[in-house]
Motif scaffolding. Structure first.
Motif, PDB file in Angstrom:
ATOM      1  N   PRO B  17      12.979   0.138 -25.691  1.00  0.00           N
ATOM      2  CA  PRO B  17      14.391   0.087 -26.208  1.00  0.00           C
ATOM      3  C   PRO B  17      14.845  -1.472 -26.673  1.00  0.00           C
ATOM      4  N   ASN B  18      14.069  -2.582 -26.126  1.00  0.00           N
ATOM      5  CA  ASN B  18      14.316  -3.850 -26.902  1.00  0.00           C
ATOM      6  C   ASN B  18      13.819  -4.051 -27.883  1.00  0.00           C
ATOM      7  N   GLU B  19      13.227  -3.252 -28.793  1.00  0.00           N
ATOM      8  CA  GLU B  19      12.614  -3.449 -29.881  1.00  0.00           C
ATOM      9  C   GLU B  19      13.351  -4.104 -31.041  1.00  0.00           C
ATOM     10  N   THR B  20      12.867  -5.218 -31.501  1.00  0.00           N
ATOM     11  CA  THR B  20      13.724  -6.163 -32.661  1.00  0.00           C
ATOM     12  C   THR B  20      12.704  -6.294 -33.773  1.00  0.00           C
ATOM     13  N   VAL B  21      13.167  -6.015 -34.963  1.00  0.00           N
ATOM     14  CA  VAL B  21      12.575  -6.508 -36.233  1.00  0.00           C
ATOM     15  C   VAL B  21      12.908  -7.845 -36.518  1.00  0.00           C
ATOM     16  N   ALA B  22      11.769  -9.048 -36.217  1.00  0.00           N
ATOM     17  CA  ALA B  22      12.059 -10.173 -36.430  1.00  0.00           C
ATOM     18  C   ALA B  22      11.702 -10.741 -37.936  1.00  0.00           C
ATOM     19  N   LEU B  23      10.614 -10.049 -38.479  1.00  0.00           N
ATOM     20  CA  LEU B  23      10.394 -10.247 -40.068  1.00  0.00           C
ATOM     21  C   LEU B  23      10.119  -8.846 -40.560  1.00  0.00           C
ATOM     22  N   ASP B  24      10.629  -8.624 -41.738  1.00  0.00           N
ATOM     23  CA  ASP B  24      10.916  -7.499 -42.191  1.00  0.00           C
ATOM     24  C   ASP B  24      10.276  -7.630 -43.706  1.00  0.00           C
ATOM     25  N   ASP B  27       7.360 -11.411 -48.404  1.00  0.00           N
ATOM     26  CA  ASP B  27       6.272 -12.136 -49.134  1.00  0.00           C
ATOM     27  C   ASP B  27       6.802 -13.451 -49.830  1.00  0.00           C
ATOM     28  N   LEU B  28       5.771 -14.430 -49.547  1.00  0.00           N
ATOM     29  CA  LEU B  28       6.078 -15.760 -49.702  1.00  0.00           C
ATOM     30  C   LEU B  28       4.702 -16.454 -50.320  1.00  0.00           C
ATOM     31  N   GLU B  29       4.781 -17.359 -51.048  1.00  0.00           N
ATOM     32  CA  GLU B  29       3.723 -18.282 -51.231  1.00  0.00           C
ATOM     33  C   GLU B  29       4.166 -19.654 -51.225  1.00  0.00           C
ATOM     34  N   ILE B  30       3.297 -20.430 -50.628  1.00  0.00           N
ATOM     35  CA  ILE B  30       3.994 -21.896 -50.299  1.00  0.00           C
ATOM     36  C   ILE B  30       2.702 -22.625 -50.885  1.00  0.00           C
ATOM     37  N   ALA B  31       3.031 -23.463 -51.933  1.00  0.00           N
ATOM     38  CA  ALA B  31       1.695 -24.142 -52.715  1.00  0.00           C
ATOM     39  C   ALA B  31       1.621 -25.348 -52.024  1.00  0.00           C
ATOM     40  N   SER B  32       0.412 -25.898 -52.202  1.00  0.00           N
ATOM     41  CA  SER B  32      -0.125 -27.238 -51.732  1.00  0.00           C
ATOM     42  C   SER B  32       0.856 -28.445 -52.374  1.00  0.00           C
ATOM     43  N   GLY B  33       1.462 -29.225 -51.314  1.00  0.00           N
ATOM     44  CA  GLY B  33       2.168 -30.442 -51.694  1.00  0.00           C
ATOM     45  C   GLY B  33       3.407 -30.004 -51.700  1.00  0.00           C
ATOM     46  N   GLU B  34       4.125 -28.938 -51.355  1.00  0.00           N
ATOM     47  CA  GLU B  34       5.566 -28.375 -51.475  1.00  0.00           C
ATOM     48  C   GLU B  34       6.038 -29.147 -50.395  1.00  0.00           C
ATOM     49  N   PHE B  35       7.386 -29.293 -50.554  1.00  0.00           N
ATOM     50  CA  PHE B  35       8.449 -29.963 -49.293  1.00  0.00           C
ATOM     51  C   PHE B  35       9.388 -28.838 -48.945  1.00  0.00           C
ATOM     52  N   VAL B  36       9.354 -28.051 -47.926  1.00  0.00           N
ATOM     53  CA  VAL B  36       9.987 -26.926 -47.975  1.00  0.00           C
ATOM     54  C   VAL B  36      11.108 -26.840 -46.835  1.00  0.00           C
ATOM     55  N   GLY B  37      12.438 -26.749 -47.035  1.00  0.00           N
ATOM     56  CA  GLY B  37      13.209 -26.155 -46.139  1.00  0.00           C
ATOM     57  C   GLY B  37      13.416 -24.745 -45.868  1.00  0.00           C
ATOM     58  N   LEU B  38      13.510 -24.429 -44.420  1.00  0.00           N
ATOM     59  CA  LEU B  38      13.530 -23.276 -44.043  1.00  0.00           C
ATOM     60  C   LEU B  38      14.910 -22.991 -43.458  1.00  0.00           C
ATOM     61  N   ILE B  39      15.667 -22.333 -44.019  1.00  0.00           N
ATOM     62  CA  ILE B  39      17.153 -22.303 -43.176  1.00  0.00           C
ATOM     63  C   ILE B  39      17.680 -20.850 -42.886  1.00  0.00           C
ATOM     64  N   GLY B  40      18.503 -20.653 -41.970  1.00  0.00           N
ATOM     65  CA  GLY B  40      19.087 -19.491 -41.590  1.00  0.00           C
ATOM     66  C   GLY B  40      19.593 -19.595 -39.917  1.00  0.00           C
ATOM     67  N   HIS B  41      20.495 -18.691 -39.883  1.00  0.00           N
ATOM     68  CA  HIS B  41      21.223 -18.935 -38.594  1.00  0.00           C
ATOM     69  C   HIS B  41      20.004 -18.357 -37.405  1.00  0.00           C
ATOM     70  N   THR B  42      20.459 -18.573 -36.371  1.00  0.00           N
ATOM     71  CA  THR B  42      19.615 -18.455 -35.282  1.00  0.00           C
ATOM     72  C   THR B  42      19.401 -17.198 -35.011  1.00  0.00           C
ATOM     73  N   GLY B  43      18.043 -16.648 -34.928  1.00  0.00           N
ATOM     74  CA  GLY B  43      17.593 -15.233 -34.681  1.00  0.00           C
ATOM     75  C   GLY B  43      17.254 -14.606 -36.272  1.00  0.00           C
ATOM     76  N   SER B  44      17.279 -15.397 -37.234  1.00  0.00           N
ATOM     77  CA  SER B  44      17.085 -14.890 -38.663  1.00  0.00           C
ATOM     78  C   SER B  44      15.690 -14.539 -38.898  1.00  0.00           C
ATOM     79  N   GLY B  45      14.716 -15.169 -38.089  1.00  0.00           N
ATOM     80  CA  GLY B  45      13.231 -15.137 -38.294  1.00  0.00           C
ATOM     81  C   GLY B  45      12.403 -16.487 -38.560  1.00  0.00           C
ATOM     82  N   LYS B  46      13.103 -17.450 -38.482  1.00  0.00           N
ATOM     83  CA  LYS B  46      12.266 -18.685 -38.908  1.00  0.00           C
ATOM     84  C   LYS B  46      11.391 -19.054 -38.122  1.00  0.00           C
TER      85      LYS B  46
END
Lengths: 276, 301
Positions: B17-24, B27-46
């Protein structure tokens, strides 16, 4: 409400003596005031807050809360009833498995009749807008909601004053907003004296007074406008100013007729419109 | 070192009953040498997402390929057939965890050794390196986070300030010589100076050591200053992905999901409503000052 005279405090005495964490603090906070304390890590802010409800007692000098000297050990519970404290980590402050039981924890320990406890819990949860969650388990709440439950737990003790020690440090932007709005509501509408310690300068702009601490002393003091206009001094202390204040300050140094006391977007926009 | 994520889904407590979809279906591709900021509120899946990136969590579905190593290989198969790939997957995971360093929230709580040197040496020692190599790695890692080796090596981590402790914890991960450094809110709870120090060092690591850096952050002002790319998450999905300048133009979208933009973005928008006609991609204090000056000078003429 709070009066500190010549306050000194160090964590350990004797052989392994540590330097003074508080180094001669004089302070008076009036009833109903909203005071924000800022300062870098290790400046003494948290130490000062812990002397305000008797978690620590002064090494020298004295601090009086609502007429009671905190070094008076018999009165320690009375002091904590009158000056409640909310801490940084929402997960460390909730003790019960149901929200309303958590809020009831304090008043139960006061030995109040159960109707009175019921009444206080409902009222406190209502004030922080968490009544809808009263039968929920705290671990299912968001950080901002947990902090509001922690605040309700303090409110149920009917304090005159609440000390917030970085209550928003671990929250996301919406959680921060919820907690800051709750704090402002408590001060404005419930007439509770608020001492708010924070690293977020934008949380200070609605305060009556801002105190800046450095090396265990209060080094600056004034309204938010007075304090934040001293951009260079604050930066030398390792602190920030709101971005709008920074833009105003730089435009002023460049010779434009802009006040360096702007704290909000609206204030600066109004001035720039007048300029052109 | 690239990270490729395909149709990644993660469900906690599946079938309860507690089933939670954290990532839905990410699709992502992070290339070598990137500087990525990952943002989202608490519980958004970061946090769930970054734990997938070095194999701490197994996804419910989807693929993760780190530097050509497919750490999710065979996971989609029924249990019996999955075993066939177990050994291979384990080997790849060990490789990936050496290359992808993960710094958790409040990493200073994870310090445990008697001295700073021993704490930082813990990881490299487990790699089975000889003593002199371990020492060299400790010295390098401390230099990278701006801590003088001689001054701090024999100190107890517990005597240090919050900001220093955090740098020791980050050094412990750097001592593993990762190619990708992922940090979960590395500046939470630090004062402005401590925050600027840590961010400055991360920038240096990225610029000089060519590390790929991924930072989970709630501070839009910091991300505006430092990231090349922002990925915004909400309810387990990526909702915005682009340069900070482009992402912070989306004030309404960000506010609707409980986020904000830097105060500067609000200032620019308010001025433009009053006819200032400033470029709408300004996100830094200096950028705002230059643009305002520009307009004021033109109007003065």
């Amino acid at each position: 409400m709070i009066k500190a005279e010549n306050l000194y405090f160090r964590y350990t005495e004797g052989e392994a003596e540590t330097p003074f964490a508080l180094n001669g603090v004089n302070l008076e906070i009036k009833e109903g005031e909203f005071v924000v304390i800022i300062g870098h890590n290790g400046s003494g802010k948290s130490t000062l807050s812990k002397l305000m409800n008797g978690i620590h007692t002064p090494t020298e000098g004295r601090i009086v809360i609502d007429g009671i000297d905190t070094s008076n050990e018999d009165q320690i519970w009375e002091i904590r009833k009158r000056a409640g404290m909310v801490f940084q980590n929402p997960d460390n402050q909730l003790v019960a498995t149901i929200v309303e039981e958590d809020v009831a924890f304090g008043p139960e320990n006061l030995g109040l009749p159960s109707e009175e406890i019921r009444h206080r819990v409902d009222e406190a949860l209502d004030t922080v807008h968490m009544s809808a969650y009263k039968r929920k388990a705290p671990h299912h709440l968001s950080g901002g909601q947990k902090q509001r439950v922690a605040i309700a737990g303090i409110l149920a003790m009917k304090p005159k004053c609440i000390i917030f020690d970085e209550p928003t440090a671990m929250l996301d932007p919406s959680g921060r907003k919820e907690v800051v709005q709750t704090i402002e509501h408590l001060n404005k509408n419930e007439k509770i004296t608020v001492i708010h310690i924070t690293h977020y300068m934008d949380e200070a702009i609605h305060a009556d007074r801002v105190l800046v601490m450095d090396r265990g002393k209060i080094v600056m003091e004034g309204t938010p406008k007075q304090v934040f206009s001293k951009v260079d001094e604050l930066r030398a202390l390792g602190l920030d100013v709101p971005q709008v204040t920074l833009v105003s300050h730089k435009l002023k140094t460049m010779g434009y007729a802009v006040s360096d006391e702007n704290l909000t977007v609206d204030e600066l926009v109004a001035e720039l419109c007048r300029l052109s | 070192m690239s990270i490729i994520i395909k149709a990644l889904t993660h469900i906690y407590d599946k079938g309860t009953p507690n089933e939670t979809v954290a990532l839905d279906h990410i699709d992502l591709e992070i290339a070598s040498g990137e500087f990525v900021g990952l943002i989202g509120h608490t519980g958004s899946g970061k946090s769930t997402l970054i734990q997938q990136m070095n194999g701490l969590l197994k996804p419910t579905a989807g693929d993760i390929i780190v530097n050509n190593l497919e750490i999710t290989k065979g996971l989609e198969l029924p249990k019996k057939q999955r075993k066939k790939y177990a050994a291979e997957r384990k080997k790849q995971l060990i490789e990936v965890r050496k290359k992808v360093g993960l710094v958790f929230q409040y990493p200073e709580y994870q310090l445990f050794e008697e001295t700073v040197e021993k704490d930082i040496a813990f990881g490299p020692q487990n790699l089975g390196l000889v003593e002199s190599h371990v020492k060299q790695r400790v010295m390098d890692a401390m230099a990278l986070v701006g801590m003088d080796y001689e001054t701090y090596k024999d100190k107890s981590p517990f005597e240090l300030s919050g900001g220093q402790k955090r740098r020791v914890a980050i050094a412990g991960v750097l001592a593993m010589k990762p190619d990708v450094l992922i940090l979960d809110e590395p500046t939470a709870g630090l004062d402005p100076q401590g925050r600027d120090e840590i961010l400055g060092q991360l920038k240096t690591l990225h610029d000089q050591e060519q590390l790929t850096v991924i930072i989970v952050s709630h501070s839009m002002e910091d991300m505006a200053k430092i990231a090349n790319r922002l990925i915004v998450m909400n309810q387990g999905k990526v909702v915005l992905d682009g340069t900070p300048k482009d992402v912070f133009k989306e004030i309404e979208t960000l506010e609707a999901i409980g986020l904000a933009v830097p105060q500067i973005s609000y200032l620019i928008r308010a001025l433009n409503e009053k006819g200032f006609a400033l470029p709408d991609d300004i996100i830094t204090v200096q950028g705002a000052i230059d643009a305002i000056q520009n307009v004021l000078e033109k109007r003065a003429k």
